[in-house]
Design a protein around this motif. Structure first.
Motif, mmCIF file in Angstrom:
data_model
loop_
_atom_site.group_PDB
_atom_site.id
_atom_site.type_symbol
_atom_site.label_atom_id
_atom_site.label_comp_id
_atom_site.label_asym_id
_atom_site.label_seq_id
_atom_site.Cartn_x
_atom_site.Cartn_y
_atom_site.Cartn_z
ATOM 1 N N PHE A 55 35.252 31.117 35.584
ATOM 2 C CA PHE A 55 35.512 32.558 36.221
ATOM 3 C C PHE A 55 37.117 32.571 36.050
ATOM 4 C CE2 PHE A 55 31.516 32.680 38.427
ATOM 5 C CZ PHE A 55 31.201 33.904 38.284
ATOM 6 N N SER A 56 37.633 33.860 35.823
ATOM 7 C CA SER A 56 39.089 34.306 36.382
ATOM 8 C C SER A 56 38.932 34.958 37.527
ATOM 9 C CB SER A 56 39.533 34.943 35.050
ATOM 10 O OG SER A 56 40.010 34.123 33.837
ATOM 11 N N PHE A 57 39.803 34.564 38.401
ATOM 12 C CA PHE A 57 40.141 35.211 39.726
ATOM 13 C C PHE A 57 41.309 36.014 39.354
ATOM 14 C CE2 PHE A 57 37.596 31.633 40.538
ATOM 15 C CZ PHE A 57 36.297 31.944 41.160
ATOM 16 N N GLU A 58 41.220 37.254 39.486
ATOM 17 C CA GLU A 58 42.290 38.348 39.187
ATOM 18 C C GLU A 58 43.281 38.051 40.154
ATOM 19 O OE1 GLU A 58 41.673 42.237 38.398
ATOM 20 O OE2 GLU A 58 40.389 42.041 36.687
ATOM 21 N N GLY A 59 44.557 38.186 39.958
ATOM 22 C CA GLY A 59 45.587 38.325 40.857
ATOM 23 C C GLY A 59 46.137 36.805 41.534
ATOM 24 N N ILE A 60 45.262 35.765 40.925
ATOM 25 C CA ILE A 60 45.952 34.279 41.379
ATOM 26 C C ILE A 60 45.994 33.524 40.121
ATOM 27 C CG2 ILE A 60 44.707 34.476 43.551
ATOM 28 C CD1 ILE A 60 42.900 32.358 42.438
ATOM 29 N N GLU A 61 46.800 32.267 40.517
ATOM 30 C CA GLU A 61 47.233 31.503 39.448
ATOM 31 C C GLU A 61 46.321 30.255 39.397
ATOM 32 O OE1 GLU A 61 48.444 28.601 37.158
ATOM 33 O OE2 GLU A 61 49.064 28.337 39.260
ATOM 34 N N GLY A 62 45.530 29.762 38.316
ATOM 35 C CA GLY A 62 44.554 28.637 38.365
ATOM 36 C C GLY A 62 44.987 27.452 39.148
#
Lengths: 145, 398
Positions: free
Chosen positions: B303-310
């Motif tokens: 998943f990519s969670f928009e607005g945050i850095e992994g």
């Protein structure tokens, strides 16, 4: 430079500031009355920082921030906000002289690959001070008119 | 909920060694320690162990025992397949053309890059937004001097499964060979090389609950390759060096267990995967699933969670005992985000916020419930302090 806390990926100080960041902006209401704003970085590189400052009597009395970035980016903004507001607030001329290197030293060091991208706080701060100074000179021009 | 000690969701990075696997390999360390090349009973004992392992694996792959070359890792096997063919040509004073695709593991990509530097021609096929190659582009790319096509079975980051059978048919129709990196596929997908049609196939131990530093290359016996490591002539001259006897025995055992449990375990893990995906999509706004929804490894969620850095997210999760990985640049040695996600056309910002959850044999629903709870909390916090995130609106593009 000796990097402490090798039981984690970064120094002990980075971990503290990353796990419990200080002075981050929770709500825009918190910066009511603040008189300087700066932003730096971009999404492509993976780091964006925003900083609000409150200047009174030539000193930084309040500093709030928001950061999109990795642990060292969050920690470096957090520690910078502490550096400029401690001991009654830093004089703006001194705050303008803060370098990425100083932030990094106070963090107890960073891995080489991180230095370039994650220590952007000093730039955001300079932007905020510039914004403050611009606002002040605008005020003066208005008053003079 | 009580905080668990550890939730490991990084099985695609590596798996723990199964107890049964370790037990079977243990005697070959100190007791049955012989060198398989020795002409005495100890040597013979070790040689028999290797040859029996080879036969057991051949049965799983539906190939002949002599078609299996044991080596030191998945990466080595890939290097042997690709460079083995390239060096064969170089020895004749010739070069040629290779085809691969952009979301391959670095072991393939960097090997191809290097071959390009020394004068081979390389085609890197594009992938669509789900990570699948275009079979038409593949067909058009094969030329008369195409020595080998190397396409991974399943992707390690986003789990996309390539249609290997169809790819093999195209390769054979156009008179070239197919190598497939099956390291991520081995635990859950069919490894029958006759059905798949692969001419060469890479497997390793560290992804199938066996030892790190072990791997094998299946190579159809008609195909000639040059060795990369010359010496005592072990593995029919394809890979010299005293064999890793316990590692080989372990690999056979691990692949056997995987084969026995495959159907049942794939079903169980797929159900868990889909449960996890469904809940994340429902409960975390602006969470984007990377990879194909159905042509996907049973154990992969990305998943990519928009607005945050992994990196920030995985380090917060790590403090809660949850082990994950990210395609963010910050966790890599370079400053670029995952080449897999960028090849799929995902923008840098979204790629920086990608997290891989790879499930495994110990994964339970209860664990996933805990992870989702923590994930919601951490994503919410990181978005709160993110200048690019606007509540209720998502990512500010400017």
């Amino acid at each position: 430079m000796k990097v402490e806390g090798q039981d984690w990926f970064y120094s002990k100080t980075v971990k503290e500031h990353f796990m419990k960041p200080k002075n981050f902006l929770n709500d825009l209401k918190e910066v009511k009355g603040f008189n300087g704003y700066g932003k730096t970085g971009n999404m492509k590189c993976g780091d964006v920082m925003e900083m609000w400052i409150k200047v009174a009597d030539g000193r930084i009395k309040g500093c709030k921030w928001r950061t999109f970035g990795c642990a060292s980016a969050i920690a470096s903004t957090s520690i910078l906000s502490e550096m400029v507001t401690e001991k009654g607030g830093m004089k703006i001329e001194d705050a303008l002289k803060i370098t990425g290197k100083e932030i990094m030293e106070r963090l107890g060091g960073l891995p080489a690959v991180k230095v370039h991208c994650s220590v952007l706080g000093d730039q955001a701060l300079r932007e905020a001070i510039k914004d403050y100074e611009k606002k002040q000179s605008n005020k003066k021009t208005k008053q003079n008119k | 909920m009580k905080k668990p000690k550890e939730i490991y969701l990084d099985y695609s990075a590596t798996t723990p060694v199964r107890e049964e696997v370790l037990k079977e390999a243990l005697p070959y360390f100190s007791e049955k320690f012989g060198n398989p090349s020795s002409f005495h009973s100890r040597g013979l004992e070790a040689k028999n162990a290797i040859e029996s392992a080879r036969k057991r694996i051949a049965k799983i792959l539906n190939c002949e025992a002599e078609e299996i070359i044991f080596c030191g890792s998945g990466t080595e096997s890939i290097n042997l397949a690709i460079k083995g063919i390239a060096f064969r040509e170089l020895a004749k004073g010739k070069r040629g053309h290779f085809i691969t695709q952009k979301t391959e593991h670095e072991a393939v990509l960097k090997t191809m890059d290097w071959l390009k530097r020394i004068g081979f021609e390389i085609t890197y096929l594009n992938v669509d937004e789900n990570g699948l190659i275009d079979l038409g582009e593949l067909t058009r790319s094969i030329k008369e001097d195409t020595l080998l096509v190397s396409i991974m079975y399943a992707n390690n980051e986003v789990g996309t499964i390539q249609p290997i059978k169809e790819i093999a048919e195209i390769c054979h129709k156009k008179n070239t060979l197919l190598h497939t990196d099956a390291c991520q596929a081995s635990e859950y997908l069919d490894l029958n090389v006759k059905k798949l049609g692969a001419d060469l196939m890479t497997l390793n131990g560290s992804k199938v609950y066996s030892f790190k530093g072990t791997g094998l290359l299946y190579k159809r016996k008609e195909i000639e390759i040059e060795a990369l490591i010359h010496g005592g002539g072990q593995e029919s001259g394809a890979r010299s060096g005293t064999e890793n006897v316990p590692g080989i025995v372990a690999l056979a055992k691990a692949l056997e267990i995987a084969e026995w449990e495959k159907k049942k375990e794939a079903k169980r893990i797929t159900a868990l995967r889909d449960y996890f995906i469904k809940r994340v999509e429902k409960e975390i706004p602006k969470a984007k699933l990377n990879g194909h929804r159905t042509k996907r490894l049973p154990n992969n969620v990305n998943f990519s969670f928009e607005g945050i850095e992994g990196e920030s997210l995985i380090l917060y999760m790590n403090e809660e005992g949850v082990r994950l990985s990210t395609g963010s640049a910050c966790s890599s040695k370079s400053l670029d985000p995952s080449h897999v996600l960028t090849a799929m056309g995902i923008d840098h910002g979204t790629a920086h916020g990608s997290i891989r959850f790879s499930l495994g044999k110990e994964t339970t629903k209860k664990e996933l419930d805990f992870v989702i709870g923590k994930l919601k909390e951490k994503v919410e916090f990181l978005r709160r302090i993110s200048p690019v995130w606007k509540k209720g609106k998502g990512v500010r593009k400017k």
